[in-house]
Scaffold this active site. Structure first.
Site, PDB file in Angstrom:
ATOM      1  N   ASN A 291      -8.151   1.971   8.993  1.00  0.00           N
ATOM      2  CA  ASN A 291      -6.920   2.139   9.759  1.00  0.00           C
ATOM      3  C   ASN A 291      -7.278   2.140  11.233  1.00  0.00           C
ATOM      4  OD1 ASN A 291      -5.675   2.468   7.315  1.00  0.00           O
ATOM      5  ND2 ASN A 291      -5.173   4.641   7.593  1.00  0.00           N
TER       6      ASN A 291
ATOM      7  N   HIS B 238      -2.697  10.942   0.210  1.00  0.00           N
ATOM      8  CA  HIS B 238      -2.293  10.710   1.604  1.00  0.00           C
ATOM      9  C   HIS B 238      -1.675  12.015   2.110  1.00  0.00           C
ATOM     10  CE1 HIS B 238      -1.248   7.303   4.619  1.00  0.00           C
ATOM     11  NE2 HIS B 238      -0.963   8.434   5.223  1.00  0.00           N
TER      12      HIS B 238
ATOM     13  N   GLU C 188      -4.101  -0.108   7.689  1.00  0.00           N
ATOM     14  CA  GLU C 188      -2.996   0.300   8.576  1.00  0.00           C
ATOM     15  C   GLU C 188      -3.276  -0.214   9.972  1.00  0.00           C
ATOM     16  OE1 GLU C 188      -2.020   4.503   8.953  1.00  0.00           O
ATOM     17  OE2 GLU C 188      -2.128   4.771   6.781  1.00  0.00           O
TER      18      GLU C 188
ATOM     19  N   TYR D 248      -5.594   2.036  15.257  1.00  0.00           N
ATOM     20  CA  TYR D 248      -4.465   2.029  16.188  1.00  0.00           C
ATOM     21  C   TYR D 248      -4.927   1.846  17.626  1.00  0.00           C
ATOM     22  CZ  TYR D 248      -1.615   3.443  12.271  1.00  0.00           C
ATOM     23  OH  TYR D 248      -0.970   3.448  11.052  1.00  0.00           O
TER      24      TYR D 248
ATOM     25  N   GLU E 285      -7.663   8.551   5.278  1.00  0.00           N
ATOM     26  CA  GLU E 285      -8.074   9.223   6.502  1.00  0.00           C
ATOM     27  C   GLU E 285      -8.506  10.676   6.298  1.00  0.00           C
ATOM     28  OE1 GLU E 285      -5.177   8.813   9.605  1.00  0.00           O
ATOM     29  OE2 GLU E 285      -5.350   6.653   9.661  1.00  0.00           O
TER      30      GLU E 285
ATOM     31  N   ARG F 114       0.864  -1.182   0.000  1.00  0.00           N
ATOM     32  CA  ARG F 114       0.000   0.000   0.000  1.00  0.00           C
ATOM     33  C   ARG F 114       0.895   1.225   0.000  1.00  0.00           C
ATOM     34  NH1 ARG F 114      -2.433   3.189   4.360  1.00  0.00           N
ATOM     35  NH2 ARG F 114      -4.184   4.340   3.478  1.00  0.00           N
TER      36      ARG F 114
HETATM   37  C1  PNW Z   1      -2.257   7.643  10.378  1.00  0.00           C
HETATM   38  N1  PNW Z   1      -4.148  11.316  15.392  1.00  0.00           N
HETATM   39  O1  PNW Z   1      -2.159   8.929  10.881  1.00  0.00           O
HETATM   40  C2  PNW Z   1      -1.731   7.824   8.982  1.00  0.00           C
HETATM   41  O2  PNW Z   1      -2.501   7.299   7.945  1.00  0.00           O
HETATM   42  C3  PNW Z   1      -0.289   7.501   8.828  1.00  0.00           C
HETATM   43  O3  PNW Z   1       0.238   8.288   7.807  1.00  0.00           O
HETATM   44  C4  PNW Z   1       0.417   7.675  10.153  1.00  0.00           C
HETATM   45  O4  PNW Z   1       1.805   7.554  10.050  1.00  0.00           O
HETATM   46  C5  PNW Z   1      -0.162   6.655  11.106  1.00  0.00           C
HETATM   47  O5  PNW Z   1      -1.562   6.786  11.218  1.00  0.00           O
HETATM   48  C6  PNW Z   1       0.437   6.676  12.505  1.00  0.00           C
HETATM   49  O6  PNW Z   1       0.147   7.883  13.151  1.00  0.00           O
HETATM   50  C7  PNW Z   1      -2.675   9.422  12.043  1.00  0.00           C
HETATM   51  O7  PNW Z   1      -3.463  12.229  15.907  1.00  0.00           O
HETATM   52  C8  PNW Z   1      -1.993  10.496  12.578  1.00  0.00           C
HETATM   53  O8  PNW Z   1      -5.266  10.998  15.846  1.00  0.00           O
HETATM   54  C9  PNW Z   1      -2.488  11.129  13.699  1.00  0.00           C
HETATM   55  C10 PNW Z   1      -3.671  10.676  14.257  1.00  0.00           C
HETATM   56  C11 PNW Z   1      -4.356   9.592  13.723  1.00  0.00           C
HETATM   57  C12 PNW Z   1      -3.852   8.980  12.609  1.00  0.00           C
END
Ligand code: PNW
Length: 466
Positions: free
Chosen positions: A297, A123, A364, A299, A168, A79
């Site tokens: 995505n 992106h 992701e 986390y 995102e 990706r």
């Molecule tokens: C995503 N937040 O970004 C992105 O798609 C990636 O480019 C990035 O490197 C990855 O997650 C890790 O951070 C985010 O602050 C960046 O909530 C910031 C946030 C969420 C997603």
């Protein structure tokens, strides 16, 4: 978590992910002009370590070597994203053949390696000239995006496996225009909502533009960072706070993109912020183009509770008065994010129950930790005897791949998992201080160094099992 081996469905896609601005470097080569991130990085204080994307992982010159790494990993897909200012360097100008040629080389090398390209068109590296005209708060940007998408479809033809319009839009709109923590650094909820709508519109027009070139067979997707929002309690107040957060975090994208319509509660809740006159008749139908797959995505989850004393003024999202975000619990990653694999399982399960005919792909997932390089004579020979032992990233990876397995067992239709990220890279406002790679980058030498998490992912991908 079960200790039994779970085998993923045949054809399940294992991949790694990156994004152009975060890895490419070569910021001033082959006709590329500035993106909003180049401009943003140039302002002292915006990036925590004062860095920028001028060199990054030098991926622009090292893609071959990194495709070899992917071959060794045994992944079936990559990706990646395209840098818009490489393709259309000037407002209304012609397509830049040098930019196109670069990506054609990458795509052809991937094909030769048997790795399917999953290509994100946006992106976050918006051409600066478009920001100068208002950026995503300006409707014209959506139209420009469609032209760019059509030009890429024409140039790349059948070399792309899956086209992803946006990565995102939540971050692009709310961090870019709501909190100002990301480029272009604007803090204005009215602009943020205009940006939401124009990103949605860009998505719909972009899908149409790619299909106009390549036909209905072109596999189309979008990647959303849907928030797994949990309420602190079952009380009506806390549930209402969660509903309010969900409206702007998730529904504002899912509604129009998947169901072709905004939930009217969104208009009501944002009265006083904007009147939504930018949402013109016919827009919602354009946004709701049929999709082949939805990228997710994930986390960490977010926890909220009702607190009438909390003002939403500093929230990245609009209309969040009375919604208090709770501090994350447990052992936090370097991003200060919680680790809750069940959040991924539940998100996938709930989405599949709601949209049974829409396949999902985890585009992701990963975690940031500080790493240390060790000499390890026991390490497999392809590592060159140097390795990063990163037990926390390995544990996060295992737990989240397990969560995907659990979701599939519970009936979710999940067709792939992409580790964020192939390499340590430029982590936006946090610069190079946070490392998400399953392969380490030594930024002094550009050396790639295997991590245990890379070896673990190699095992999972090759076995199609955990
Ligand atoms: C995503 N937040 O970004 C992105 O798609 C990636 O480019 C990035 O490197 C990855 O997650 C890790 O951070 C985010 O602050 C960046 O909530 C910031 C946030 C969420 C997603």
């Amino acid at each position: 978590m079960s200790a039994q081996t779970f085998t993923f469905p045949e054809g399940f896609t294992w991949g790694t992910a990156t994004a152009s601005f975060q890895v490419e470097g070569a910021a001033h080569e082959d006709g590329r002009t500035d993106s909003i991130w180049d401009t943003f990085c140039a302002v002292p204080g915006n990036i925590s370590d004062g860095s920028n994307g001028d060199v990054a992982c030098d991926e622009y010159h090292r893609y071959s070597e990194d495709i070899d790494l992917m071959k060794e990993l045994g992944v079936g897909a990559y990706r990646m994203s395209i840098a818009w200012p490489r393709i259309v360097p000037q407002l209304g100008g012609p397509v830049n053949q040098a930019g196109i040629d670069h990506y054609l080389r990458v795509l052809d090398d991937l094909r030769e390696a048997g790795i399917k390209p999953v290509v994100t068109l946006y992106h976050w590296d918006l051409p600066q000239y478009l920001q100068d005209a208002g950026g995503w708060a300006n409707r014209d940007t959506a139209k420009r995006f469609a032209d760019y998408a059509g030009a890429l479809a024409k140039a790349f033809d059948d070399r792309v496996d899956t086209w992803t319009t946006l990565n995102e839009p939540w971050c692009a709109a709310y961090l870019g225009y709501g909190s100002g923590g990301h480029a272009p650094g604007i803090k204005d909820h009215a602009q943020a909502l205009a940006a939401v709508h124009h990103l949605n519109l860009a998505h719909g027009l972009g899908v149409q533009a790619v299909r106009a070139e390549l036909g209905q067979e072109a596999k189309m997707s979008v990647t959303l960072n849907l928030q797994m929002t949990r309420a602190a309690s079952d009380s009506a107040e806390d549930q209402a706070a969660k509903a309010r957060a969900d409206l702007f975090a998730n529904e504002v994208f899912l509604g129009p993109m998947v169901e072709g319509r905004y939930d009217p509660a969104i208009f009501e809740a944002s009265q006083g912020v904007t009147d939504w006159s930018f949402n013109r008749p016919g827009d919602e139908a354009i946004i709701g183009q049929p999709l082949d797959v939805l990228g997710i995505n994930y986390y960490a989850p977010t926890y909220v509770r009702a607190n009438p004393a909390v003002s939403g003024a500093d929230n990245a999202m609009p209309a969040q008065d009375g919604v208090e975000g709770l501090p994350p619990k447990g052992e936090l990653t370097d991003m200060d994010w919680a680790q809750e694999p069940e959040g991924l399982r539940d998100l996938l399960t709930e989405l599949s129950a709601r949209f049974p005919s829409l396949p999902l792909m985890v585009t992701e997932n990963g975690s940031a930790w500080q790493d240390e390089v060790s000499a390890d004579p026991e390490a497999p020979s392809f590592t060159g005897g140097k390795i990063v032992h990163d037990p926390k990233r390995v544990a996060y990876l295992d737990a989240h791949v397990r969560a995907v397995a659990d979701a599939i067992e519970a009936g979710a239709q999940v067709t792939g998992y992409f580790a964020w990220s192939l390499l340590d890279n430029f982590e936006w406002a946090l610069g190079y201080s946070k490392r998400f790679g399953i392969i380490r980058v030594d930024y002094q030498t550009q050396e790639r160094i295997w991590k245990d998490s890379g070896l673990r992912f190699r095992q999972i991908a090759r076995a199609n099992a955990i």
